[in-house]
Design an enzyme around this catalytic site. Structure first.
Site, PDB file in Angstrom:
ATOM      1  N   GLU A 261       0.883  -1.165   0.000  1.00 45.65           N
ATOM      2  CA  GLU A 261       0.000   0.000   0.000  1.00 45.65           C
ATOM      3  C   GLU A 261       0.918   1.211   0.000  1.00 45.65           C
ATOM      4  OE1 GLU A 261      -1.706   3.119   0.450  1.00 45.65           O
ATOM      5  OE2 GLU A 261      -1.683   2.649   2.582  1.00 45.65           O
ATOM      6  N   CYS A 295      -2.017   9.008   3.097  1.00 47.90           N
ATOM      7  CA  CYS A 295      -1.871   8.482   1.733  1.00 47.90           C
ATOM      8  C   CYS A 295      -3.103   8.813   0.906  1.00 47.90           C
ATOM      9  CB  CYS A 295      -1.605   6.983   1.757  1.00 47.90           C
ATOM     10  SG  CYS A 295      -2.804   6.039   2.705  1.00 47.90           S
TER      11      CYS A 295
END
Length: 505
Positions: A261, A295
């Protein structure tokens, strides 16, 4: 002598750690753990050595031999107990998150709540690790799939979500029968020590094996040991694209599994039909929340030319009123950047955007004169999507671009290497459905009338392209932590071969 009315960050950390059961820190000179609130030292810790890594993985392998045979609902009891302990120490853990990551109190509490929620999700999942039965072409045969524990799971997490991302992996891996070895960011090891202590307490309370969870402290070298060890069946890593490239190559070289990720360069499209009151609120939180250090932070805003001036004015007005300061202050909405390097990256990006690539700084981009790295979130209008806009800068910079047709907006949206989260603000159903279609947003997360950040744990989290392609937390992400076996059972006295093959009489 400390001020009992206003305890120092170090004292606050010590109190929270003791409350979570951490009474003996691994003291040393390897890790100087500082708070971004004022730059002061919270603790001096010893980093894990190669021998520590070897021992943690060896203990996990021993634990796996018994943990994998425990029925999944019983494994769920460990996670249920962990969730109860996390809830009991919610405020202590949130204090540590704020001290180490600089999150405002509500966001820190929200991150801890996310851990509690994912434990609840995983407990339910422990009774739903479903296989399937398929019709066999051979009479008297049954064809089915079963799922089995995979092995040791190595988790490498980032500073910006110091505990939530660990819990996504750990809670699900544990109910799937996998021990976990965790290397948190070297910037946020105290929250990890607290969570590790609570998990070990949960293990003791439920009779789980001691090696079911291991903790490693340190920087890149410690992560390298974990990544390269063939005894680690799955490496789940959260961080930059550059880090992910290295992890992916090295794990692939030993034919292990990866769950990555990585970076996001998230965009939202604002259509002419959008509810602007809703859109502006969503944009401000998604772009400025956590000081731009998610993020899923909104970094690109693609606005229809007919409303762009209005939208920019409203966002700039909201930005100018955002309270920036001490994250423990109830009135603060934007806390500090994690460290000086983040401010340097922000300055560099703003210089490129405005002096090199023709952008206009609408507001923000200044640093407050106080201890710690406190900045005002910036809005920059760009003439087009120049290279700086295609890069992720982990700081609160919102680039504003314009479009004339929805096709052009989607093309602009997709024309970056990253593919994590995306949004469209529209009251036109056709526009919404087009954005969600196969030729719409190319991200792993595509939203309508909400921002790019704030994903729920029930949906699989992750992205495409340079974001890595992994999925964590919800939906069927549990399959990443297990191995699949196809089973054929012959309950007849005959031995027919598949595809009608005949071999002998």
């Amino acid at each position: 002598m400390s001020d009992t009315t206003h305890p120092s960050p170090r004292d606050r950390a010590a109190v929270a750690l003791r409350a979570c059961g951490v009474t003996d820190l691994p003291t040393g000179t390897d890790l100087h753990v500082c708070t971004p609130i004022d730059g002061s030292v919270l603790a001096d810790l010893r980093a894990s050595t190669a021998a520590d890594v070897d021992a943690a993985i060896a203990d996990a392998r021993v634990a796996f031999s018994s943990w994998r045979t425990v029925p999944a609902p019983q494994r769920g009891a460990l996670v249920r107990r962990l969730g109860a302990l996390l809830a009991e120490h919610r405020h202590d853990l949130a204090t540590l998150v704020t001290l180490e990551a600089g999150k405002i109190t509500s966001e820190a509490l929200g991150e801890v709540q996310e851990m509690i929620d994912v434990c609840e999700f995983a407990v339910g999942l422990s009774r739903q690790l479903y296989g399937r039965t398929m019709p066999s072409e051979r009479p008297g045969h049954r064809l089915m799939e079963t799922w089995h524990p995979l092995g040791v799971v190595g988790v490498i997490s980032a500073f910006n979500f110091p505990v939530a991302v660990w819990s996504w992996n750990a809670a699900i891996a544990l109910v799937c029968g996998d021990p976990v070895v965790w290397k948190p960011s070297e910037l946020t090891p105290l929250t990890a020590l607290a969570c590790d202590a609570l998990l070990h307490r949960a293990a003791a309370d439920t009779g789980a094996p001691e090696g079911v969870h291991g903790l490693l402290l340190g920087g890149e070298q410690v992560g390298d040991f974990l990544v390269d060890d063939p005894r680690v069946a799955l490496v789940s890593a959260t961080g930059s694209v550059g880090m992910g490239r290295q992890v992916g190559l090295r794990v692939a070289a030993r034919l292990g599994r990866c769950l990555l990720e990585l970076g996001g360069n998230n965009a939202a499209v604002v259509a002419p039909s959008a509810d602007l009151d809703l859109a502006v609120r969503a944009v401000v939180f998604a772009a400025a929340g956590t000081a731009g250090q998610r993020c899923t932070t909104l970094r690109r805003l693609i606005v229809h030319a007919s409303i762009v001036d209005t939208v920019v004015d409203r966002i700039a007005d909201a930005y100018r009123r955002l309270p920036v300061g001490d994250p423990f202050d109830a009135d603060t909405l934007v806390g500090p950047l994690i460290r000086e390097r983040s401010w340097e990256a922000m300055q560099s990006a703003l210089y490129r955007a405005t002096y090199v690539e023709g952008g206009e700084l609408v507001c923000g981009g200044t640093r407050l004169d106080r201890d710690g790295v406190y900045v005002t979130p910036a809005v920059v209008r760009m003439p087009q999507q120049y290279p700086v806009v295609c890069e992720e800068t982990f700081a609160p910079i919102l680039y504003v671009l314009t479009y004339d047709t929805l096709d052009a907006a989607i093309a602009l949206h997709n024309a970056v290497p990253q593919g994590l989260s995306s949004s469209i603000f529209t009251l036109d159903q056709r526009e919404a459905e087009r954005f969600l279609a196969a030729d719409g947003s190319d991200c792993g997360i595509a939203n309508v009338n909400i921002g790019t950040s704030g994903a729920e744990i029930g949906g699989a989290f992750g992205g495409e392209k340079h974001t890595g392609g992994g999925r964590e937390s919800g939906s069927d992400s549990w399959k990443a932590y297990m191995r699949r076996a196809t089973n054929t059972i012959n309950y007849s006295p005959d031995l027919p071969l598949a595809q009608g093959v005949e071999f002998g009489r």
